[in-house]
Write a protein that holds these residues in place. Structure first.
Motif, PDB file in Angstrom:
ATOM      1  N   ASP A  32      34.191  49.180  48.392  1.00 28.20           N
ATOM      2  CA  ASP A  32      35.048  48.275  47.633  1.00 28.20           C
ATOM      3  C   ASP A  32      34.598  46.818  47.739  1.00 28.20           C
ATOM      4  O   ASP A  32      35.004  45.989  46.913  1.00 28.20           O
ATOM      5  N   ARG A  33      33.756  46.499  48.720  1.00 25.76           N
ATOM      6  CA  ARG A  33      33.268  45.123  48.812  1.00 25.76           C
ATOM      7  C   ARG A  33      32.417  44.776  47.602  1.00 25.76           C
ATOM      8  O   ARG A  33      32.370  43.630  47.175  1.00 25.76           O
ATOM      9  N   ILE A  34      31.744  45.784  47.034  1.00 28.52           N
ATOM     10  CA  ILE A  34      30.958  45.553  45.829  1.00 28.52           C
ATOM     11  C   ILE A  34      31.881  45.234  44.662  1.00 28.52           C
ATOM     12  O   ILE A  34      31.663  44.286  43.906  1.00 28.52           O
ATOM     13  N   SER A  35      32.951  46.027  44.520  1.00 27.23           N
ATOM     14  CA  SER A  35      33.892  45.801  43.419  1.00 27.23           C
ATOM     15  C   SER A  35      34.558  44.440  43.536  1.00 27.23           C
ATOM     16  O   SER A  35      34.672  43.700  42.547  1.00 27.23           O
ATOM     17  N   LYS A  36      34.982  44.091  44.744  1.00 30.09           N
ATOM     18  CA  LYS A  36      35.653  42.808  44.927  1.00 30.09           C
ATOM     19  C   LYS A  36      34.700  41.639  44.663  1.00 30.09           C
ATOM     20  O   LYS A  36      35.083  40.637  44.047  1.00 30.09           O
ATOM     21  N   ALA A  37      33.468  41.778  45.129  1.00 34.08           N
ATOM     22  CA  ALA A  37      32.501  40.694  44.929  1.00 34.08           C
ATOM     23  C   ALA A  37      32.171  40.511  43.457  1.00 34.08           C
ATOM     24  O   ALA A  37      32.003  39.386  42.969  1.00 34.08           O
ATOM     25  N   VAL A  38      32.097  41.608  42.719  1.00 34.85           N
ATOM     26  CA  VAL A  38      31.770  41.515  41.292  1.00 34.85           C
ATOM     27  C   VAL A  38      32.947  40.969  40.499  1.00 34.85           C
ATOM     28  O   VAL A  38      32.783  40.131  39.603  1.00 34.85           O
ATOM     29  N   LEU A  39      34.155  41.434  40.825  1.00 35.65           N
ATOM     30  CA  LEU A  39      35.338  40.957  40.104  1.00 35.65           C
ATOM     31  C   LEU A  39      35.604  39.482  40.371  1.00 35.65           C
ATOM     32  O   LEU A  39      36.136  38.776  39.513  1.00 35.65           O
ATOM     33  N   ALA A  40      35.247  39.001  41.562  1.00 30.42           N
ATOM     34  CA  ALA A  40      35.506  37.597  41.905  1.00 30.42           C
ATOM     35  C   ALA A  40      34.636  36.639  41.099  1.00 30.42           C
ATOM     36  O   ALA A  40      34.942  35.441  41.041  1.00 30.42           O
TER      37      ALA A  40
END
Length: 311
Positions: free
Chosen positions: A208-216
């Motif tokens: 989920d760190r990938i998803s959060k980093a991309v969404l940010a």
């Protein structure tokens, strides 16, 4: 007097014939619109026919809009048809947006319809995507790539396949970037997120760190879509064999050692090659000593005696 009478009768006959033709061609359409409380005048119908506009399409579209509670005159519908738009798709999109509670006026719907012309999409599809979000695969398999590859700081690569849920942003649909831009931006964000990880284990433990980093990063700016979520559908690391094959050959190994010590598809360590090289050198020196000893003990006396006899 008789001539004027005949001319008058002829003019009346011509007008009567024209009126009969108009009634024959437009009376059914006019009556259908009148009964549906969406009247369109006979003069407007004749003008549409002269401008080569399909009268039935305009009248039926107006009837559909009026029955759905949307009052649209026939002139804007005719103007949109002459501009190359799809009148029926615009009416259906307005009805779908109105039933879903989405704010969409006629001019905006016409602009979206003209913007999507030739792209294989319609304004109705844009409204439906705004109502029911769609899922986009990143990367797109049709583009020839199945995964997005990135390398962490420890040198171990990771392969990622993501699914992006988007919703149409109707206010930015005209002039906004398309799905290809969303896929490219998401791929760039995933590679950057993997590269910023200290180890590939961190990526595997917390996808989920990938998803959060991309969404940010706000990747949906200036696009026709709004990103709702990014889900990691597949996450895997590259195989150990590929990792070994990608390591460079040590520079302190000679060319002969490389030819002897390099196994297929992988490099061996320089220490092992050095040990083997030493063993080869020792064997070679032992062979030389044996040859010298044989020369001194066997061949040298015989050659010396033969030389004495012949002398």
């Amino acid at each position: 007097m008789d001539a004027l009478y005949l001319v008058g009768v002829a003019v009346l006959a011509v007008f009567g014939l024209v009126f009969a033709v108009i009634l024959f061609n437009f009376f059914g359409v006019w009556l259908r619109a009148r009964i549906a409380n969406a009247p369109v005048g006979m003069g407007k119908m004749v003008g549409m026919r002269l401008r080569r506009v399909p009268v039935g399409l305009i009248v039926d579209s107006r009837i559909t809009a009026v029955k759905a509670g949307i009052e649209i005159p026939s002139d804007p519908l005719e103007a949109h048809y002459l501009a190359g738009g799809d009148v029926s798709q615009v009416i259906l999109a307005l009805i779908a947006a109105d039933k879903a509670g989405i704010s969409l006026d006629f001019n905006r719907a016409c602009a979206i319809d003209l913007a999507t012309k030739g792209t294989g999409k319609t304004v109705l599809e844009a409204v439906r995507t705004s109502i029911n979000p769609k899922v986009i695969d990143a990367p797109n398999p049709a583009m020839g790539r199945a995964t997005i590859d990135g390398v962490a700081k420890d040198g171990i690569g990771a392969k990622v396949k993501a699914r992006v849920t988007v919703r149409s942003h109707l206010d930015r649909f005209v002039g906004g970037a398309t799905e290809e831009t969303i896929i490219a931006r998401v791929g760039e964000g995933i590679v950057s997120a993997i590269g910023s990880a200290d180890s590939y284990k961190d990526v595997l433990e917390n996808p989920d760190r990938i998803s959060k980093a991309v969404l940010a990063k706000g990747l949906d700016s200036n696009t026709a879509f709004e990103i709702l979520s990014i889900d990691i559908a597949m996450l895997a690391t590259t195989s150990a064999q590929n990792c070994k094959a990608s390591r460079p050959m040590p520079t302190n190994v000679s060319r002969r050692q490389k030819q002897k010590c390099v196994a297929p598809r992988r490099w061996r360590s320089s220490r092992r090659c050095a040990r083997r090289h030493k063993r080869c050198a020792r064997k070679s020196s032992r062979r030389k000593r044996r040859c010298r000893k044989r020369w001194r003990t066997r061949f040298a006396p015989g050659i010396l005696g033969l030389w004495i006899i012949t002398a």
